[in-house]
Enzyme design. Structure first.
Site, PDB file in Angstrom:
ATOM      1  N   GLU A  76       3.858   1.581   7.196  1.00 31.72           N
ATOM      2  CA  GLU A  76       2.602   2.339   7.292  1.00 31.72           C
ATOM      3  C   GLU A  76       1.658   1.649   8.223  1.00 31.72           C
ATOM      4  O   GLU A  76       0.762   2.483   8.889  1.00 31.72           O
ATOM      5  CB  GLU A  76       1.720   2.016   6.013  1.00 31.72           C
ATOM      6  CG  GLU A  76       0.808   2.713   5.556  1.00 31.72           C
ATOM      7  CD  GLU A  76       0.832   4.328   5.648  1.00 31.72           C
ATOM      8  OE1 GLU A  76       2.118   4.876   5.525  1.00 31.72           O
ATOM      9  OE2 GLU A  76      -0.145   5.145   5.703  1.00 31.72           O
ATOM     10  N   ASP A  77       1.673   0.515   8.482  1.00 39.76           N
ATOM     11  CA  ASP A  77       0.831  -0.245   9.482  1.00 39.76           C
ATOM     12  C   ASP A  77       1.129  -0.569  10.775  1.00 39.76           C
ATOM     13  O   ASP A  77       0.225  -1.174  11.557  1.00 39.76           O
ATOM     14  CB  ASP A  77       0.067  -1.245   8.753  1.00 39.76           C
ATOM     15  CG  ASP A  77      -0.642  -1.072   7.377  1.00 39.76           C
ATOM     16  OD1 ASP A  77      -1.129   0.197   7.487  1.00 39.76           O
ATOM     17  OD2 ASP A  77      -0.961  -1.878   6.586  1.00 39.76           O
TER      18      ASP A  77
END
Ligand code: MN
Length: 713
Positions: A76-77
């Site tokens: 996600e990051d």
């Protein structure tokens, strides 16, 4: 910050054969991926996955879960893709990371209780694997611990979500300490004043109780030692949030809550539990009715302990729990162990709803090795529903296999009735598309759109199917009533309301019922006229312009017919043999009693098979003329070399007239067979000549109001 060797040591302590290399590789990989990132606290971002992994290790989870904890934010990051993870750490870890990432995308948008329940179930369904859920809980727990670095509104929103979604999930999975910590942290952000006030009072109270507690602990330890019982004594304070809730729920003041402090005695084995209980009861007077033996009779979730309350030193009321180390472990950390704790979820409806969790609990109890079991604990196997969102973010729970129509009817019956299209996640979709968890559905409606019978083949939910059926029966009833009203007007020459006595004679409760029956053709008009004699003079017989013969099967008065309403037209009558009738459901049709009108002629289709002889056509058509049956159209086809097949559209006054005609034609020399066609599709089979065909069609729709063809001829 936890260090990696601390985590691996912890894992090795309960899982000596764990793949430590895998964990170390994940550590290096995650540290590199998050290298440039910082948390709001200013700490390196990597502290977060490390703490999550550490929490997972204290839950004694398998190495795949620990690795997932380390990697859970990479996809996600950071630039890392799921494929990268799959290549380096295999399918299992990739699936777990994917699951955690997916849950992260579920945006909680409501504080309504029922909605929250659906969100929780959506999370469980999305998680698919129990370990995904546990990683998510660990993730959220660490985020709660470090929440103070965020702005107030964010802290409140995250805390709200934690209380509504994650703490109850931790509770249901029986991970008591996570639930408590989450709730207390959230409480301190949502209601800071109430929280600090309670903390304060609790501290004061504990000060007050301190002596008592210390004395009790000393006394107990000493007595138990003397009796040769090895025991660990734990003082336990009720956690803040549950105290707050209890005070609110029961409208009691702080001083009235008597289970603020409880003692837990953890002993070596089961006999020691009862022995310890005996010792306590001999030292202090037990409170009647407070003793519970959950060892002999475990709670449905498998929880075991002895509970009692005694009047302790200084006559303070004190709760005591006695259990073995393994019972303690199970009660504290046992996955899914506490879902029915304190009977909160014991209501029958909920019990049904969470039966899958109960099954899960039972399976967990049966498994020798919970770690091994976790690998097979696929949550979606237990979930019989799908959770989808409306455009406004409301969540709906539908049975598995539900389609957009089910959703539309779940929103509102009118939304269902006028549903003309749907978009799923922004893309146009058709009515048969099976809905998936987390789908966002937009229903397009139009006032002109109304249900079609085909919808019954798509809709899965009883609610949608029933609504569609009701719509049709209401349409039919209304059409029947409208038509009955017109029949009444026609028969009596005026719009009348029959009195109660007349209605009773006709066996109808209301005018509407009478109209409906007239419209359906089940109430003979003669019956009506008998009852309303006075109006008989005006009655010239029922005009046929409310009943139309269908032009596909061309029924005759007296034929067995079934009718179907066509809005704005009236009842279209089909022959019972017509393919229109046989190919659709029986309940789509109304019984009709069609007698026709004297002096009128009706077209019907006849097929004559005859020898291909000179003058044959003239003989056949001459016979029709002799029988006063006008031929509207004729079509000839040669077949089998020597035969002619004649398809004729002939006008007759009724079935009797038709029978006479058929007999006469059959008697002709060279005619092999004569038959009437009623199976429908006649516009194709007869292939009427253009012009005449149009005229006939016009005739049908105009309702035979023209003069009989004889008088015209
Ligand atoms: Mn995270």
């Amino acid at each position: 910050m936890s260090r990696i060797f601390e985590i691996t040591d912890k894992v090795l302590s309960y899982h000596p054969k764990a793949d430590i290399d895998l964990i170390n590789r994940a550590y290096v990989f995650s540290a590199q991926a998050h290298a440039d990132q910082k948390r709001n606290s200013g700490e390196p971002y990597f502290t977060h996955p490390m703490e999550v992994a550490s929490i997972l290790a204290s839950l004694r989870l398998d190495e795949a879960s620990i690795v997932t904890g380390l990697l859970h934010d990479t996809v996600e990051d950071t630039d890392i893709t799921l494929e990268d993870i799959r290549e380096r750490f295999g399918d299992e870890v990739a699936q777990l990371v994917d699951g955690v990432t997916k849950i992260g995308k579920i945006k909680f948008q409501s504080s309504e209780h029922k909605q929250a329940e659906n969100f929780r179930k959506l999370i469980m369904a999305t998680a698919k694997d129990l370990r995904v859920l546990l990683v998510k809980l660990a993730d959220r727990l660490h985020n709660m611990r470090t929440l103070c670095f965020l702005k107030e509104y964010k802290r409140k929103a995250i805390s709200e979500e934690t209380v509504q979604l994650y703490a109850p999930l931790a509770h249901r999975l029986g991970i008591h300490w996570i639930r408590q910590e989450m709730e207390d942290l959230a409480f301190s952000h949502i209601e800071p004043e109430a929280s600090s006030e309670l903390t304060h009072r609790m501290a004061e109270h504990l000060d007050e109780l301190k002596d008592t507690c210390m004395r009790l602990e000393l006394v107990l330890q000493e007595v138990l030692n003397r009796q040769g019982v090895k025991a660990r004594v734990q003082g336990r304070m009720k956690h803040l949030y549950s105290l707050h809730e209890k005070m609110q729920r029961k409208h009691v003041a702080f001083d009235e809550v008597y289970d603020l402090v409880a003692f837990r005695l953890i002993v070596e084995d089961m006999p020691a539990c009862y022995q310890t209980l005996g010792i306590i009861h001999s030292l202090y007077r037990p409170v009647p009715g407070r003793f519970k033996d959950y060892i002999a009779l475990p709670k449905p979730n498998g929880y075991q302990s002895l509970h009692t309350s005694v009047y302790g030193p200084e006559n303070h009321l004190i709760e005591v729990q006695v259990r073995t180390e393994s019972m303690h472990h199970y009660a504290e950390d046992g996955i899914a162990a506490h879902w029915m704790y304190k009977g909160e979820e014991a209501a029958s409806g909920d019990q049904q709803k969470f039966r899958w969790l109960k099954q899960l609990t039972e399976l967990l109890q049966e498994a020798d090795n919970p770690v091994e079991y976790l690998e097979n604990a696929r949550l979606d196997l237990f979930v019989q529903e799908v959770y989808v969102f409306s455009r406004d973010g409301d969540i709906f729970s539908l049975p598995r296999g539900a389609v957009p129509l089910d959703f539309a009817y779940a929103v509102h019956t009118d939304v269902g009735h006028h549903c003309m299209g749907v978009r799923i996640n922004g893309e146009p979709a058709d009515f048969q598309t099976e809905l998936r968890n987390g789908d966002q559905i937009e229903v397009l409606t139009s006032p002109e759109q109304t249900p079609s019978r085909q919808w019954l083949q798509y809709a899965r939910t009883p609610r949608a199917r029933q609504a569609i059926r009701q719509w049709f029966s209401r349409q039919e009833r209304e059409a029947s009533q409208r038509m009955g009203g017109e029949i009444l007007l026609e028969a009596l020459g005026k719009d009348v309301n029959l009195g109660k006595a007349s209605l009773k004679k006709l066996g109808c409760k209301t005018m509407d019922v009478l109209k409906e029956r007239l419209g359906q053709g089940v109430m003979p008009i003669e019956r009506l006229l008998e009852v309303t004699e006075g109006s008989k003079l005006g009655f010239k017989g029922l005009s046929q312009n409310l009943m139309w013969a269908a032009d596909c099967c061309l029924p005759l008065p007296g034929d067995p017919v079934l009718g179907r309403f066509q809005p704005g037209k009236g009842m279209i009558l089909h022959h019972r043999d017509c393919s229109e009738v046989t190919k659709t459901r029986k309940d789509a049709w109304l019984e009709a009693n069609w007698r026709g009108e004297g002096g009128q002629f009706y077209p019907t289709a006849i097929q004559v098979k005859a020898q291909n002889e000179r003058g044959m056509l003239a003989r056949v058509s001459g016979t029709f003329a002799e029988c006063h049956a006008n031929i509207d159209d004729i079509k000839l086809r040669q077949f089998e070399g020597s035969m002619t097949l004649m398809s004729l559209l002939v006008e007759v006054s009724n079935r009797k007239h038709l029978a006479t005609v058929l007999r006469a034609v059959k008697a002709l020399d060279g005619v092999v067979s004569v038959s009437r066609l009623t199976q429908g599709g006649l516009s194709k089979r007869v292939r009427v000549r253009k012009g005449i065909g149009e005229a006939i069609k016009g005739m049908v729709t105009r309702g035979w109001t023209r003069q009989p063809s004889h008088s015209k001829a």
